[in-house]
Design an enzyme around this catalytic site. Structure first.
Site: not given
Ligand code: MG
Length: 451
Positions: A97, A240, A242, A244
């Site tokens: 992340s 960020d 990844d 999300d």
């Molecule tokens: Mg993330």
């Protein structure tokens, strides 16, 4: 029992705690837990991603599971894939992340694509620590195939939940900074599908994160802020590692704090349907004001996105999220989604026909102050208990740490999950009052440590 999963999956430094050996065993434990069937596997562009993904896949297949490899895609894309393929048992995402370059992690998804509930993680941990792995025989080992279509399906899913015509008509100019992360393979294409003029920085996937660190904080987004101004863009968006999370920069190049984007999106979501909003106890009062004004109701939870998502599902919430840019739109899916958050923000700007800075200025204004006080880990529980005793005659909330309400503000004191300290958050209408409340919170922690 020692825990394997933290608040956001398994995380560690590659080569130290995050190794191929660990990944094989976690894959075997997840596979044994599921028993049989098919799971999706995805990863972000971290350099150790291919190595760890193959190790997890080997573990899953050795226990008899079939694996569908989605390749390098955002976490919410993998979650959407699982959620829209009802035959799947769940999924695994190799990602750390927002963590720095040297980290990687393993996140397990349930059949709805949500981060696994704690009880299910515990079942996997028991298999892992007791080494009760199922080993399929020669004819029972699982197979692996690829599905390169996950990103396209995910983008179609997002586009189905916004007013396309309203956004396309405005022909917005947007600068995207996916941090060389997984958002590189979706966000620029999402913007193009929304009729935007698209400029990118850090737009090629690169697990060395050569452009900036993956966490979208104000310190890491100087280039984005400058580029929004130079390109005369309508806004900037940063993810960020990844994707999300989505954080925004307004048309003047100013960083828009996540509690403000959360409030703007809540106002827009509730305007159409009303309803319940879920957020952690640490989120700014600006969200509370906006939700109340819109005739909605706010529910507060412990800090962490899985608990926010679970509470939203259980209570049928209309909207929810955290101040770090992790926002959940239940009509799309019950998890944080940076791409969906971006599309919704463009819809807000397009329909308001006002620049983002003016929209943010229309929100109630608060000042937030943060502090930290060192507390040894072995004193954590006793300090928290003493704190509760010290404030027993005041108006408090103890969902996560201790939150003290004053007529003109609040102060929240909670132990850090990862460091030997207590974090103090204070909010009020003026910076002076917020600073005074933060100082009082820090003082209470110091008294509680000695108690
Ligand atoms: Mg993330």
């Amino acid at each position: 029992m020692t825990r394997l999963f933290g608040t956001n999956g398994i995380r560690g430094v590659v080569g130290q705690d995050m190794t191929a050996d660990l990944a094989v065993r976690v894959g075997r434990a997840i596979g044994t837990h599921f028993g049989s069937g098919t799971v999706a596997l995805a990863r972000d562009p971290r350099l150790s991603g291919p190595m760890l993904a193959r190790a997890v896949a080997a573990g899953l297949m050795s226990s008899g599971l079939e694996v569908i490899d989605l390749g390098m895609v955002p976490t919410p894309c993998a979650q959407y894939y699982v959620h829209t393929h009802p035959g799947l048992k769940g999924g695994v995402v190799i990602t750390a992340s927002h963590n720095p370059r040297e980290f990687n992690g393993i996140k397990a998804l349930d059949a709805q694509g949500m981060e696994m509930a704690r009880e299910e993680e515990e079942a996997i941990e028991t298999i892992y620590f007791e080494e009760r792995y199922r080993a399929a025989d020669w004819s029972g080992v699982g197979d692996l195939r690829s599905d390169p279509g996950a990103a396209d399906a995910y983008l179609r899913g997002i586009l189905a939940h916004v007013d396309l015509e309203a956004i396309r008509k405005r022909k917005l100019t947007v600068v995207a900074d996916p941090a060389n992360g997984a958002g590189c393979v979706t966000t620029p294409y999402l913007l193009r599908a929304l009729g935007c003029r698209v400029l990118t920085i850090n737009g090629q996937p690169d697990g060395a994160f050569p452009g900036r660190l993956p966490e979208p904080t104000v310190e890491h987004l100087e280039n984005l802020m400058r580029m929004v101004v130079e390109a005369k863009a309508d806004l900037g968006v940063a993810h960020d590692g990844d994707a999300d999370r989505a954080i925004f920069v307004d048309e003047t190049g100013a960083f828009l704090y996540g509690d403000k984007s959360l409030a703007l999106l809540a106002r827009s979501e509730l305007a159409a349907h009303g309803g319940l909003v879920v957020t952690p106890v640490s989120t700014s009062s600006v969200l509370e004001d906006v939700v109340r004004e819109a005739g909605g109701h706010l529910v507060r939870t412990r800090v962490g996105s899985p608990i926010v998502a679970r509470t939203m599902l259980a209570q049928g919430a209309a909207f929810g999220g955290e101040e770090n840019g992790g926002i959940i739109f239940p009509a799309h899916q019950f998890c944080r989604d940076g791409g969906m958050t971006l599309a919704k923000m463009l819809e807000v700007v397009a329909k308001a026909d006002r620049p983002l800075s003016k929209l943010a200025a229309s929100l109630p204004q608060y000042s937030l102050q943060k502090q930290a006080v060192e507390v040894p880990v072995d004193r954590r529980e006793a300090t928290l208990e003493a704190l509760v005793g010290l404030v027993k005659d005041r108006k408090v909330e103890t969902i996560d740490g201790v939150k003290i309400y004053e007529p003109d503000g609040w102060v929240l004191v909670r132990p850090s999950g990862t460091e030997p300290l207590f974090r103090v958050y204070a909010e009020a209408k003026t910076p002076e009052r917020a600073r005074a409340l933060a100082a009082e919170g820090a003082d209470l922690v110091r008294r509680a440590v000695r108690a």
